[in-house]
Design a protein around this motif. Structure first.
Motif, PDB file in Angstrom:
ATOM      1  N   GLU A  39       0.850  -1.186   0.000  1.00 45.86           N
ATOM      2  CA  GLU A  39       0.000   0.000   0.000  1.00 45.86           C
ATOM      3  C   GLU A  39       0.887   1.238   0.000  1.00 45.86           C
ATOM      4  O   GLU A  39       1.815   1.336   0.797  1.00 45.86           O
ATOM      5  N   VAL A  40       0.579   2.169  -0.887  1.00 45.92           N
ATOM      6  CA  VAL A  40       1.347   3.405  -1.000  1.00 45.92           C
ATOM      7  C   VAL A  40       0.519   4.561  -0.434  1.00 45.92           C
ATOM      8  O   VAL A  40      -0.674   4.685  -0.728  1.00 45.92           O
ATOM      9  N   HIS A  41       1.158   5.392   0.389  1.00 50.22           N
ATOM     10  CA  HIS A  41       0.510   6.573   0.968  1.00 50.22           C
ATOM     11  C   HIS A  41       1.153   7.835   0.417  1.00 50.22           C
ATOM     12  O   HIS A  41       2.376   7.937   0.355  1.00 50.22           O
ATOM     13  N   TRP A  42       0.296   8.790   0.036  1.00 52.18           N
ATOM     14  CA  TRP A  42       0.768  10.098  -0.420  1.00 52.18           C
ATOM     15  C   TRP A  42       0.188  11.175   0.497  1.00 52.18           C
ATOM     16  O   TRP A  42      -0.956  11.600   0.324  1.00 52.18           O
ATOM     17  N   PRO A  43       0.938  11.635   1.491  1.00 52.11           N
ATOM     18  CA  PRO A  43       0.438  12.713   2.362  1.00 52.11           C
ATOM     19  C   PRO A  43       0.392  14.046   1.608  1.00 52.11           C
ATOM     20  O   PRO A  43       1.261  14.345   0.784  1.00 52.11           O
ATOM     21  N   HIS A  44      -0.617  14.835   1.916  1.00 53.32           N
ATOM     22  CA  HIS A  44      -0.761  16.188   1.362  1.00 53.32           C
ATOM     23  C   HIS A  44      -1.010  17.140   2.523  1.00 53.32           C
ATOM     24  O   HIS A  44      -1.696  16.792   3.484  1.00 53.32           O
ATOM     25  N   SER A  45      -0.471  18.339   2.433  1.00 49.66           N
ATOM     26  CA  SER A  45      -0.597  19.247   3.555  1.00 49.66           C
ATOM     27  C   SER A  45      -0.511  20.703   3.138  1.00 49.66           C
ATOM     28  O   SER A  45       0.373  21.097   2.380  1.00 49.66           O
ATOM     29  N   ALA A  46      -1.431  21.504   3.673  1.00 49.18           N
ATOM     30  CA  ALA A  46      -1.362  22.950   3.476  1.00 49.18           C
ATOM     31  C   ALA A  46      -0.310  23.576   4.382  1.00 49.18           C
ATOM     32  O   ALA A  46       0.050  24.733   4.213  1.00 49.18           O
ATOM     33  N   ALA A  47       0.188  22.785   5.346  1.00 53.71           N
ATOM     34  CA  ALA A  47       1.220  23.271   6.257  1.00 53.71           C
ATOM     35  C   ALA A  47       2.616  22.815   5.831  1.00 53.71           C
ATOM     36  O   ALA A  47       3.585  23.028   6.542  1.00 53.71           O
ATOM     37  N   VAL A  79       2.492  23.029  18.315  1.00 53.49           N
ATOM     38  CA  VAL A  79       1.906  22.524  19.564  1.00 53.49           C
ATOM     39  C   VAL A  79       0.544  23.158  19.866  1.00 53.49           C
ATOM     40  O   VAL A  79      -0.181  22.671  20.736  1.00 53.49           O
ATOM     41  N   THR A  80       0.184  24.205  19.145  1.00 52.78           N
ATOM     42  CA  THR A  80      -1.114  24.841  19.373  1.00 52.78           C
ATOM     43  C   THR A  80      -2.205  24.289  18.464  1.00 52.78           C
ATOM     44  O   THR A  80      -3.375  24.647  18.613  1.00 52.78           O
ATOM     45  N   LEU A  81      -1.840  23.424  17.517  1.00 51.03           N
ATOM     46  CA  LEU A  81      -2.827  22.919  16.563  1.00 51.03           C
ATOM     47  C   LEU A  81      -3.879  22.061  17.252  1.00 51.03           C
ATOM     48  O   LEU A  81      -3.565  21.150  18.021  1.00 51.03           O
ATOM     49  N   GLY A  82      -5.133  22.355  16.958  1.00 47.75           N
ATOM     50  CA  GLY A  82      -6.223  21.528  17.446  1.00 47.75           C
ATOM     51  C   GLY A  82      -6.586  20.468  16.428  1.00 47.75           C
ATOM     52  O   GLY A  82      -6.073  20.447  15.305  1.00 47.75           O
ATOM     53  N   ALA A  83      -7.493  19.582  16.814  1.00 52.99           N
ATOM     54  CA  ALA A  83      -7.888  18.484  15.933  1.00 52.99           C
ATOM     55  C   ALA A  83      -8.431  18.984  14.600  1.00 52.99           C
ATOM     56  O   ALA A  83      -8.088  18.475  13.536  1.00 52.99           O
ATOM     57  N   GLN A  84      -9.282  20.012  14.642  1.00 49.42           N
ATOM     58  CA  GLN A  84      -9.865  20.505  13.403  1.00 49.42           C
ATOM     59  C   GLN A  84      -8.832  21.202  12.537  1.00 49.42           C
ATOM     60  O   GLN A  84      -8.901  21.166  11.299  1.00 49.42           O
ATOM     61  N   ASP A  85      -7.832  21.832  13.162  1.00 51.34           N
ATOM     62  CA  ASP A  85      -6.747  22.455  12.393  1.00 51.34           C
ATOM     63  C   ASP A  85      -6.022  21.408  11.555  1.00 51.34           C
ATOM     64  O   ASP A  85      -5.717  21.623  10.382  1.00 51.34           O
ATOM     65  N   ILE A  86      -5.740  20.273  12.175  1.00 57.61           N
ATOM     66  CA  ILE A  86      -5.045  19.201  11.454  1.00 57.61           C
ATOM     67  C   ILE A  86      -5.936  18.638  10.354  1.00 57.61           C
ATOM     68  O   ILE A  86      -5.508  18.435   9.216  1.00 57.61           O
ATOM     69  N   ASN A 113      -6.070  20.721   7.243  1.00 63.18           N
ATOM     70  CA  ASN A 113      -4.825  20.995   6.534  1.00 63.18           C
ATOM     71  C   ASN A 113      -4.032  19.783   6.080  1.00 63.18           C
ATOM     72  O   ASN A 113      -3.133  19.925   5.253  1.00 63.18           O
ATOM     73  N   VAL A 114      -4.332  18.606   6.614  1.00 59.30           N
ATOM     74  CA  VAL A 114      -3.537  17.424   6.291  1.00 59.30           C
ATOM     75  C   VAL A 114      -4.438  16.297   5.813  1.00 59.30           C
ATOM     76  O   VAL A 114      -5.475  16.005   6.426  1.00 59.30           O
ATOM     77  N   GLY A 115      -4.053  15.660   4.705  1.00 59.57           N
ATOM     78  CA  GLY A 115      -4.794  14.521   4.178  1.00 59.57           C
ATOM     79  C   GLY A 115      -3.849  13.518   3.557  1.00 59.57           C
ATOM     80  O   GLY A 115      -2.679  13.803   3.296  1.00 59.57           O
ATOM     81  N   VAL A 116      -4.353  12.314   3.349  1.00 62.57           N
ATOM     82  CA  VAL A 116      -3.543  11.247   2.764  1.00 62.57           C
ATOM     83  C   VAL A 116      -4.338  10.532   1.682  1.00 62.57           C
ATOM     84  O   VAL A 116      -5.499  10.165   1.902  1.00 62.57           O
ATOM     85  N   THR A 123      -4.151   0.509  21.505  1.00 62.30           N
ATOM     86  CA  THR A 123      -3.788   0.992  22.832  1.00 62.30           C
ATOM     87  C   THR A 123      -3.073   2.333  22.744  1.00 62.30           C
ATOM     88  O   THR A 123      -3.351   3.261  23.505  1.00 62.30           O
ATOM     89  N   ILE A 124      -2.135   2.439  21.787  1.00 62.57           N
ATOM     90  CA  ILE A 124      -1.368   3.660  21.583  1.00 62.57           C
ATOM     91  C   ILE A 124      -1.874   4.349  20.325  1.00 62.57           C
ATOM     92  O   ILE A 124      -1.737   3.819  19.216  1.00 62.57           O
ATOM     93  N   CYS A 125      -2.483   5.497  20.485  1.00 66.99           N
ATOM     94  CA  CYS A 125      -3.057   6.229  19.352  1.00 66.99           C
ATOM     95  C   CYS A 125      -2.046   7.218  18.773  1.00 66.99           C
ATOM     96  O   CYS A 125      -1.065   7.569  19.415  1.00 66.99           O
ATOM     97  N   SER A 126      -2.322   7.664  17.570  1.00 70.69           N
ATOM     98  CA  SER A 126      -1.475   8.665  16.940  1.00 70.69           C
ATOM     99  C   SER A 126      -1.767  10.040  17.522  1.00 70.69           C
ATOM    100  O   SER A 126      -2.914  10.380  17.814  1.00 70.69           O
ATOM    101  N   GLN A 127      -0.717  10.834  17.691  1.00 70.61           N
ATOM    102  CA  GLN A 127      -0.920  12.207  18.154  1.00 70.61           C
ATOM    103  C   GLN A 127      -1.328  13.127  17.017  1.00 70.61           C
ATOM    104  O   GLN A 127      -1.690  14.276  17.241  1.00 70.61           O
ATOM    105  N   TYR A 128      -1.247  12.632  15.767  1.00 74.08           N
ATOM    106  CA  TYR A 128      -1.611  13.431  14.603  1.00 74.08           C
ATOM    107  C   TYR A 128      -2.937  12.932  14.058  1.00 74.08           C
ATOM    108  O   TYR A 128      -3.003  12.012  13.245  1.00 74.08           O
TER     109      TYR A 128
END
Length: 219
Positions: A58-66, A93-100, A103-106, A153-158
Motif C-alpha cells: 500500500e502506498v501513501h501520499w500525504p498532502h498538507s497545506a502546512a 503545539v497549538t494545533l487543534g484536531a480541526q486544524d489538522i 490541513n492534512v490529508g492522505v 492501545t497507543i493512538c497517533s498524536q496526529y
C-alpha cells in the motif's frame, strides 16, 4: 482482504526474510497466481529494498497545506517533517484536531507487484494513479497517521487526518515501484527510510473507527 494471498518467503532472499521478520504483514490482494509467470518471475531491483514480485503493498501520499507542496522540500522522510515543515514548534503545539483535519490529508492505493511492463506507471511518486478503474472508487473518512507504532492501545498524536483511499486493488509493474524509489533517491531530503516496505498496523477496533465514511464513484 482476508482471502488475499502472496508468494511464500524465499529462504534464499535475505532482504525479504529480514523485512518479513521486522515488518508486520497486512492483508493482501487476490491477484496473486503462483502459476502465472507475472507473479513469479524475479525482478532485478535497482533502487527499492527488499521488495518482492507478487506481494501486496500500500502506498501513501500525504498532502498538507502546512507543508512545502510545489517546492524542492515537498517530499521528506519521515513524512511528518514534510507535512508540517512550514510550522515552527510554537505553532505546531497549538494545533487543534480541526486544524489538522483542515490541513492534512492522505491518498492511499493498494498494488500487487507484477513483472509485466503492461502495468507500468511512470510517476507513482507524485500521487494516486487515476486511470480507468484506478482511482475511480474512493472511500473518504477521517483517521490518523499510521504505522506499527500505533495500535488500539497507543493512538497517533496526529489526528484527525482526512483519508482518500482507492477501494480496489490494482496490479503494477515492479519497474514502476523501482522508478518511484529512484525518484525518492533524487529528492533533497534523505528518503532512504522509505525505500523499503514498512509494517502494517493492527486493524483499528470498531469502537475507535470513524463513522463518517463516504464513497465516491468517478464516472
Amino acid at each position: 482482504d482476508e482471502a488475499g494471498k502472496g508468494p511464500a518467503a524465499d529462504e534464499k532472499d535475505d532482504d525479504h526474510r529480514r523485512l518479513a521478520e521486522e515488518a508486520r504483514l497486512g492483508y493482501q490482494c487476490r491477484h496473486y497466481d503462483e502459476n502465472d509467470a507475472r507473479f513469479a518471475m524475479p525482478y532485478e531491483w535497482k533502487h527499492c529494498v527488499g521488495m518482492k514480485v507478487g506481494e501486496t503493498y500500500e502506498v501513501h501520499w500525504p498532502h498538507s497545506a502546512a507543508g512545502s507542496c510545489g517546492t524542492v522540500n515537498q517530499y521528506q522522510t519521515p513524512f511528518y517533517d514534510g507535512v508540517f515543515c512550514n510550522l515552527d514548534m510554537d505553532t505546531l503545539v497549538t494545533l487543534g484536531a480541526q486544524d489538522i483535519a483542515n490541513n492534512v490529508g492522505v491518498q492511499a492505493q493498494v498494488f500487487t507487484i507484477v513483472n509485466d511492463e503492461t502495468y507500468y506507471y511512470p510517476d507513482l511518486m507524485r500521487g494516486m494513479v487515476v486511470d480507468g478503474a484506478m482511482g475511480s472508487d474512493i472511500a473518504y473518512y477521517t483517521g490518523s497517521t499510521t504505522g506499527t507504532s500505533r495500535d488500539n492501545t497507543i493512538c497517533s498524536q496526529y489526528s484527525p487526518i482526512t483519508w482518500q483511499v482507492d477501494r480496489k486493488c490494482h496490479m503494477v509493474s515492479a519497474s514502476s515501484f523501482d522508478k518511484m524509489c529512484a525518484d525518492m533517491k533524487a529528492q533533497r531530503d534523505d528518503m532512504s527510510d522509505d525505500l523499503y516496505a514498512h509494517g502494517s498496523r493492527v486493524l483499528v477496533a470498531d469502537e475507535f473507527a470513524a463513522d463518517n465514511g463516504k464513497r465516491l464513484l468517478r464516472a
